[in-house]
Design a protein around this motif. Sequence first.
Motif, PDB file in Angstrom:
ATOM      1  N   LEU A  53      63.957  60.933-119.336  1.00  0.00           N
ATOM      2  CA  LEU A  53      62.936  59.901-119.448  1.00  0.00           C
ATOM      3  C   LEU A  53      63.525  58.653-120.098  1.00  0.00           C
ATOM      4  CD1 LEU A  53      60.090  62.166-120.900  1.00  0.00           C
ATOM      5  CD2 LEU A  53      60.583  61.705-118.492  1.00  0.00           C
ATOM      6  N   ALA A  54      63.019  57.495-119.712  1.00  0.00           N
ATOM      7  CA  ALA A  54      63.500  56.242-120.295  1.00  0.00           C
ATOM      8  C   ALA A  54      62.354  55.243-120.395  1.00  0.00           C
ATOM      9  CB  ALA A  54      64.632  55.651-119.450  1.00  0.00           C
ATOM     10  N   LEU A  55      62.265  54.576-121.526  1.00  0.00           N
ATOM     11  CA  LEU A  55      61.307  53.506-121.749  1.00  0.00           C
ATOM     12  C   LEU A  55      62.079  52.244-122.117  1.00  0.00           C
ATOM     13  CD1 LEU A  55      58.304  52.635-122.018  1.00  0.00           C
ATOM     14  CD2 LEU A  55      58.494  53.199-124.470  1.00  0.00           C
ATOM     15  N   THR A  56      61.852  51.173-121.368  1.00  0.00           N
ATOM     16  CA  THR A  56      62.619  49.935-121.528  1.00  0.00           C
ATOM     17  C   THR A  56      61.697  48.796-121.922  1.00  0.00           C
ATOM     18  OG1 THR A  56      64.166  50.665-119.828  1.00  0.00           O
ATOM     19  CG2 THR A  56      64.209  48.331-120.382  1.00  0.00           C
ATOM     20  N   TRP A  57      62.199  47.948-122.825  1.00  0.00           N
ATOM     21  CA  TRP A  57      61.467  46.744-123.272  1.00  0.00           C
ATOM     22  C   TRP A  57      62.316  45.527-122.961  1.00  0.00           C
ATOM     23  CZ3 TRP A  57      61.304  45.186-129.106  1.00  0.00           C
ATOM     24  CH2 TRP A  57      60.641  43.953-129.259  1.00  0.00           C
ATOM     25  N   ARG A  58      61.795  44.659-122.106  1.00  0.00           N
ATOM     26  CA  ARG A  58      62.462  43.397-121.765  1.00  0.00           C
ATOM     27  C   ARG A  58      61.674  42.239-122.347  1.00  0.00           C
ATOM     28  NH1 ARG A  58      61.735  42.544-116.479  1.00  0.00           N
ATOM     29  NH2 ARG A  58      60.344  44.332-116.138  1.00  0.00           N
ATOM     30  N   HIS A  59      62.390  41.324-122.975  1.00  0.00           N
ATOM     31  CA  HIS A  59      61.719  40.197-123.649  1.00  0.00           C
ATOM     32  C   HIS A  59      62.346  38.881-123.238  1.00  0.00           C
ATOM     33  CE1 HIS A  59      59.791  37.863-126.869  1.00  0.00           C
ATOM     34  NE2 HIS A  59      60.982  37.305-127.054  1.00  0.00           N
ATOM     35  N   ILE A  60      61.503  37.888-122.954  1.00  0.00           N
ATOM     36  CA  ILE A  60      61.923  36.505-122.713  1.00  0.00           C
ATOM     37  C   ILE A  60      61.151  35.616-123.680  1.00  0.00           C
ATOM     38  CG2 ILE A  60      62.132  34.635-121.035  1.00  0.00           C
ATOM     39  CD1 ILE A  60      61.968  36.718-118.818  1.00  0.00           C
ATOM     40  N   ASP A  61      61.853  34.852-124.494  1.00  0.00           N
ATOM     41  CA  ASP A  61      61.221  34.012-125.506  1.00  0.00           C
ATOM     42  C   ASP A  61      60.458  32.860-124.855  1.00  0.00           C
ATOM     43  OD1 ASP A  61      60.521  33.446-128.059  1.00  0.00           O
ATOM     44  OD2 ASP A  61      62.506  32.772-128.720  1.00  0.00           O
ATOM     45  N   ASP A 116      58.924  49.055-119.148  1.00  0.00           N
ATOM     46  CA  ASP A 116      59.226  49.827-117.948  1.00  0.00           C
ATOM     47  C   ASP A 116      59.378  51.308-118.317  1.00  0.00           C
ATOM     48  OD1 ASP A 116      59.533  47.216-116.954  1.00  0.00           O
ATOM     49  OD2 ASP A 116      61.714  47.300-117.181  1.00  0.00           O
ATOM     50  N   PHE A 117      58.966  52.160-117.427  1.00  0.00           N
ATOM     51  CA  PHE A 117      59.118  53.607-117.646  1.00  0.00           C
ATOM     52  C   PHE A 117      59.758  54.218-116.410  1.00  0.00           C
ATOM     53  CE2 PHE A 117      57.555  57.977-117.102  1.00  0.00           C
ATOM     54  CZ  PHE A 117      58.040  58.544-118.276  1.00  0.00           C
ATOM     55  N   ALA A 118      60.718  55.132-116.616  1.00  0.00           N
ATOM     56  CA  ALA A 118      61.397  55.804-115.512  1.00  0.00           C
ATOM     57  C   ALA A 118      61.632  57.260-115.861  1.00  0.00           C
ATOM     58  CB  ALA A 118      62.721  55.127-115.189  1.00  0.00           C
ATOM     59  N   VAL A 119      61.656  58.100-114.825  1.00  0.00           N
ATOM     60  CA  VAL A 119      61.913  59.517-115.002  1.00  0.00           C
ATOM     61  C   VAL A 119      62.844  59.979-113.891  1.00  0.00           C
ATOM     62  CG1 VAL A 119      59.835  60.119-113.689  1.00  0.00           C
ATOM     63  CG2 VAL A 119      60.871  61.818-115.209  1.00  0.00           C
ATOM     64  N   ARG A 154      63.807  60.473-108.530  1.00  0.00           N
ATOM     65  CA  ARG A 154      63.592  59.478-109.580  1.00  0.00           C
ATOM     66  C   ARG A 154      62.386  58.629-109.224  1.00  0.00           C
ATOM     67  NH1 ARG A 154      69.085  59.423-108.602  1.00  0.00           N
ATOM     68  NH2 ARG A 154      70.421  60.038-110.356  1.00  0.00           N
ATOM     69  N   GLY A 155      61.699  58.190-110.247  1.00  0.00           N
ATOM     70  CA  GLY A 155      60.573  57.289-110.033  1.00  0.00           C
ATOM     71  C   GLY A 155      60.279  56.539-111.302  1.00  0.00           C
ATOM     72  N   GLY A 156      59.477  55.501-111.171  1.00  0.00           N
ATOM     73  CA  GLY A 156      59.147  54.735-112.350  1.00  0.00           C
ATOM     74  C   GLY A 156      58.232  53.571-112.052  1.00  0.00           C
ATOM     75  N   VAL A 157      57.838  52.908-113.145  1.00  0.00           N
ATOM     76  CA  VAL A 157      57.002  51.720-113.064  1.00  0.00           C
ATOM     77  C   VAL A 157      57.594  50.668-113.984  1.00  0.00           C
ATOM     78  CG1 VAL A 157      54.696  50.760-113.384  1.00  0.00           C
ATOM     79  CG2 VAL A 157      54.956  53.128-112.623  1.00  0.00           C
ATOM     80  N   ASN A 158      57.928  49.517-113.435  1.00  0.00           N
ATOM     81  CA  ASN A 158      58.349  48.369-114.234  1.00  0.00           C
ATOM     82  C   ASN A 158      57.164  47.428-114.422  1.00  0.00           C
ATOM     83  OD1 ASN A 158      60.858  49.533-114.074  1.00  0.00           O
ATOM     84  ND2 ASN A 158      61.711  48.016-112.663  1.00  0.00           N
ATOM     85  N   ASN A 159      57.115  46.762-115.569  1.00  0.00           N
ATOM     86  CA  ASN A 159      55.964  45.917-115.927  1.00  0.00           C
ATOM     87  C   ASN A 159      54.693  46.754-115.906  1.00  0.00           C
ATOM     88  OD1 ASN A 159      54.285  43.758-116.551  1.00  0.00           O
ATOM     89  ND2 ASN A 159      54.520  42.747-114.558  1.00  0.00           N
ATOM     90  N   ILE A 160      54.704  47.787-116.744  1.00  0.00           N
ATOM     91  CA  ILE A 160      53.621  48.772-116.768  1.00  0.00           C
ATOM     92  C   ILE A 160      52.259  48.109-116.953  1.00  0.00           C
ATOM     93  CG2 ILE A 160      52.661  50.706-118.070  1.00  0.00           C
ATOM     94  CD1 ILE A 160      55.523  51.479-118.812  1.00  0.00           C
ATOM     95  N   PHE A 161      52.189  47.108-117.806  1.00  0.00           N
ATOM     96  CA  PHE A 161      50.897  46.511-118.151  1.00  0.00           C
ATOM     97  C   PHE A 161      50.510  45.351-117.235  1.00  0.00           C
ATOM     98  CE2 PHE A 161      52.597  48.365-122.126  1.00  0.00           C
ATOM     99  CZ  PHE A 161      51.629  49.333-122.323  1.00  0.00           C
ATOM    100  N   ASP A 162      51.249  45.211-116.130  1.00  0.00           N
ATOM    101  CA  ASP A 162      50.860  44.238-115.103  1.00  0.00           C
ATOM    102  C   ASP A 162      50.716  42.833-115.699  1.00  0.00           C
ATOM    103  OD1 ASP A 162      50.169  43.311-112.609  1.00  0.00           O
ATOM    104  OD2 ASP A 162      48.083  43.975-112.731  1.00  0.00           O
ATOM    105  N   LYS A 163      51.697  42.439-116.490  1.00  0.00           N
ATOM    106  CA  LYS A 163      51.646  41.162-117.179  1.00  0.00           C
ATOM    107  C   LYS A 163      51.867  40.018-116.197  1.00  0.00           C
ATOM    108  CE  LYS A 163      51.567  39.034-121.276  1.00  0.00           C
ATOM    109  NZ  LYS A 163      50.467  39.174-122.252  1.00  0.00           N
ATOM    110  N   ASP A 164      50.939  39.061-116.195  1.00  0.00           N
ATOM    111  CA  ASP A 164      51.107  37.872-115.366  1.00  0.00           C
ATOM    112  C   ASP A 164      52.207  36.977-115.928  1.00  0.00           C
ATOM    113  OD1 ASP A 164      49.096  38.673-113.713  1.00  0.00           O
ATOM    114  OD2 ASP A 164      47.622  37.190-114.396  1.00  0.00           O
ATOM    115  N   PRO A 165      52.819  36.163-115.078  1.00  0.00           N
ATOM    116  CA  PRO A 165      53.821  35.216-115.581  1.00  0.00           C
ATOM    117  C   PRO A 165      53.153  34.054-116.300  1.00  0.00           C
ATOM    118  CG  PRO A 165      53.432  34.813-113.263  1.00  0.00           C
ATOM    119  CD  PRO A 165      52.640  36.045-113.618  1.00  0.00           C
ATOM    120  N   PRO A 166      53.854  33.342-117.163  1.00  0.00           N
ATOM    121  CA  PRO A 166      53.293  32.118-117.757  1.00  0.00           C
ATOM    122  C   PRO A 166      53.116  31.055-116.685  1.00  0.00           C
ATOM    123  CG  PRO A 166      55.614  32.317-118.298  1.00  0.00           C
ATOM    124  CD  PRO A 166      55.229  33.588-117.604  1.00  0.00           C
TER     125      PRO A 166
END
Length: 1019
Positions: A917-925, A956-959, A970-982
């Motif tokens: 299992l993997a949980l990823t956090w991507r951040h853009i200031d 993001d979550f992947a398994v 393998r499967g997963g979901v990136n941008n789990i919370f469906d965040k809109d762009p600025p």
Amino acid sequence: MSKNKRSPAVFAKKSSIVATEVALALMAAQFAYAQQPTQTAERVERVEITGTRLPALNVEGPSPVTVMDAQEIRMDGLAKAEDLLNQLPQVYSAQGSNSSNGATGTAQVNLRNLGPTRNLVLVNGRRLPPGSPQSGSQYSYAADLNQIPVPLIQRVELLTGGASAVYGSDAISGVVNFIMNDRFEGLQIDLNYSGYNHQQHNDTVSNIVKQRALTNPDQFKVPSDVDFDGRVKSFSLLMGGNFADNRGNATVFLNYKKEDPVRQANRDFSACSLNSGDEFTCGGSSTSFPGRFRLPGVNSSGFGTGRGPNLTVADSAGTTRAFNPDTDQFNFGPYNYYRRPAEQIGFNAFAHLDLHPQVRAYTELGFHDNHTDAVIAPSGIFFGNFVTVDAGNPLLSADWKSQIAAANATGGKAFANPGDTATLLIGRRNIEGGGRDDDIRHSSYRGVLGFKGELVKNWNYDVFGQYGKVLYQDIYRHDFSNTRIARAIDVISNPAVGGSGRVSAGTPVCRSEVDGSDTNCRPYNIWALGGVTSDAINYLEAPGLQNGSTQQVVLGATLASGDLSSYGLKMPSAKNGLGVVFGVEQRKERLKLDTDTEFSTFDLAGQGGPIIGVQGVLNANEYFTEARLPLIEGLPMAHELTVSGSYRHSDYSTHKKTNTYGLGAEWAPVRNYRVRGSYQRAVRHANIVELFQAQGANLFGMTGGDPCGAKPRFSEPECARSGASAANGFYGNSFLDSPAGQFNFLQGGNQDLKPETANTYTLGLVLNPIRNLTATIDWWNIKITDAVGNAPPETLLNACIKTGAFCNLVQRDATGTLWLQGGGKIVALNDNLGGYNASGLDLALNYTQSMGEWGGLGVHFLGSYVNKWEFEPIKGGGKFDCAGFYGSQCGYGSGGPLAKWRHKARASWSTPWNTDLALTWRHIDKVKSELTSSNELLAGDIAPMDRTLGERDYFDFAVSWTINKTFTLRGGVNNIFDKDPPLVTNGSAGPSIFGNGNTFPQTYDTLGRFVFLNLVMKL
């Protein structure tokens, strides 16, 4: 960028505990221990690490190297090389599948935001050929990542720092080296399926769209939730085996991929093109439907300026009414692609055979064919051209004739009888024909043949030849011909005698059909609703055709030794001896582009300028050397002290010669702590497009419109320097503001360009304070001088207004504008300009912890901080710092928003149940508009809604489940919370290759949740 179309606007040891997370551990370590599979059961090959050609089994280099392997890529679920690189903090937006207006159909990597032609892309340590011959911009010449088959990648090594002495021209901001899985045994089948899920939840935009829909339901619609769109389906087959008693191996790879498009109409935040004041409103284009007609108006010379009343069509009877910008502008956004459709096939083959214990023959073959469509809003009659109307036009209603006559009379001219003419500015969309469709195809061929081995003990050689060619084909559909527009508007009544035999007497017919100059012409009735016929559309639409190729031939040879201690070339205090490389290389590049008459004469109404054929040749002869010398090893406070150096001399067919060199050092006072540093004198010779591109018009955007237009940002005496004064009536005149938000500049090549140079520095610390914990911190600085390119046209205009410099390059037309076709422009040809000075810090951490029978945990982190990103567009003309900003000058020719801080962090758990299992956090200031800068070269007025692009955090979550020895799922979901762009307004986000749909889709996750599934079968 290609021409914008007229529009509105490793060091890592595999841990059995966390096997699935090796790649990010490699990323975090940022220095390379690399081991490739054994060639035979008894033979181990010395390999090269990106950034040096020195062979070694274990190397810790002076420059930081980020590494990803196949497992990391698969856990991210990304099917395209551009996507997997764009998630790295050091990589910024460039051409890619999210580009639509101005798309080249290629995908590129842009390190440190210094442009895709200032980094080098390698495959197995050798250059990837240039991606496209398109001449719209020097950036189209960069390597095309579509040529990289992602399922075949064994690992990716990314060095962010100068490496020109090692690899030659272009390696200023760094090198990306794709190491392919070229020694495979068995059969592997990959099946991939992915797409986007999105719930519409931007109530702000939805509500204003709903309000506009009350008066214009055909153009304004709020999309429903998206269950699944943007599907990507791909299949690949990898097979290989050893032969000749394990002295050889052959590997073959086949792949197919199809991507579905996503239109801006399918997301609520792009359901209309945003304008802003104190809050967002729906804007659009004055090139509208059923049209905006700017009636004559004249100046003192009787010249029709189109500054008279603004009308539109009210009904099928040809009644007119006043054009209302608040309600009548055209909603162009929904037509555009957020992501283009694409279909791609590929073939790769690798083989090697040990002909002799000292001779290995090897070959690489590659082919890819990528077909895509870039669709944008419909073409039509754009405001850039004046249209002449005859009073005898039978399609004109009495109302139209009366309105035009009244506007014409202000200049003492009549519009009463046939033969009387008026000059109008018309903006009218080709709704009947649909969106403009740029059908782009690239096919590439690449072959390598070489021999390598051990010449004598401790001396290895490698001799190779490489041939690469890219074929390009472009068909541009549904654009209007300017020539045909003029003829289709010039309509008369078919005379009884000598007229057209196609229609009866008195019937509206083109004058050109009657006089025989164009018997195919059909009247274009835009004067009444429902008047446009399919015959007229078929006549007006003219395809644009262009095709060409790029070709690269490389011949190279190296002689290298990783350790000459047996020759006595060793320091007394060191265990290992001197390592050296000597090499020669010859590189020949050729480009050819042919364009048809429609493109080359600027006859297509919806283009930014003429697209003119180009051809050229650039050759380079080079020799180079490298050396690495351990000074001290195994002593107190000097567990290791090593220095290295590199040098390359290049002689170009342009009669330019360059010398590049580099120095590096590593000091490990104790085993677990290491200081490293490097200096590179890097160069980049101008590419063929920059040298030979024909002069022609292109488009650029200015946030807020013309600075001397309706809302002047400068005083009248200042604007007068640019030709907009109160005396000539131009200062403060709204006519100076382009209805499409686009202005003209003249671009073109320059065969006298000298190579640009750069000084690059890195200084870092590698820490391993406890077992299983590695951390790195690296400072970097890249300073480029004599940068090749064209200055941002807006910078030239502002400099003229503020200081009087470069005013000869600001050429307003007779009406004062910089936007009318064939009229005003800013001259911005290629030159050696100012430069760049960028610096920052990269941080990385990798920690793994065994949990016994519960498996193992891993924490991995990679972040990048940009301290400074200074751009001097013109030498001596002032510079500005773009770190933390976005805008038309900061983003010109490089990329989108330049956030100061970006990171990617991952936590992983390798369970004891064959599941990882993997949980990823991507951040853009967050980033601010450049107009909020304190630098006077950037500062200006900016609407509140455009001041800041907010920070974004994506999770993001992947398994990965190893079902058995044969199947892995393998499967997963990136941008789990469906965040809109600025979001920002269309004027701030585009139109450009980096911004569209009220945001920057090459920078931010724009389409919602990305859901992926991958099944691998190994036999």
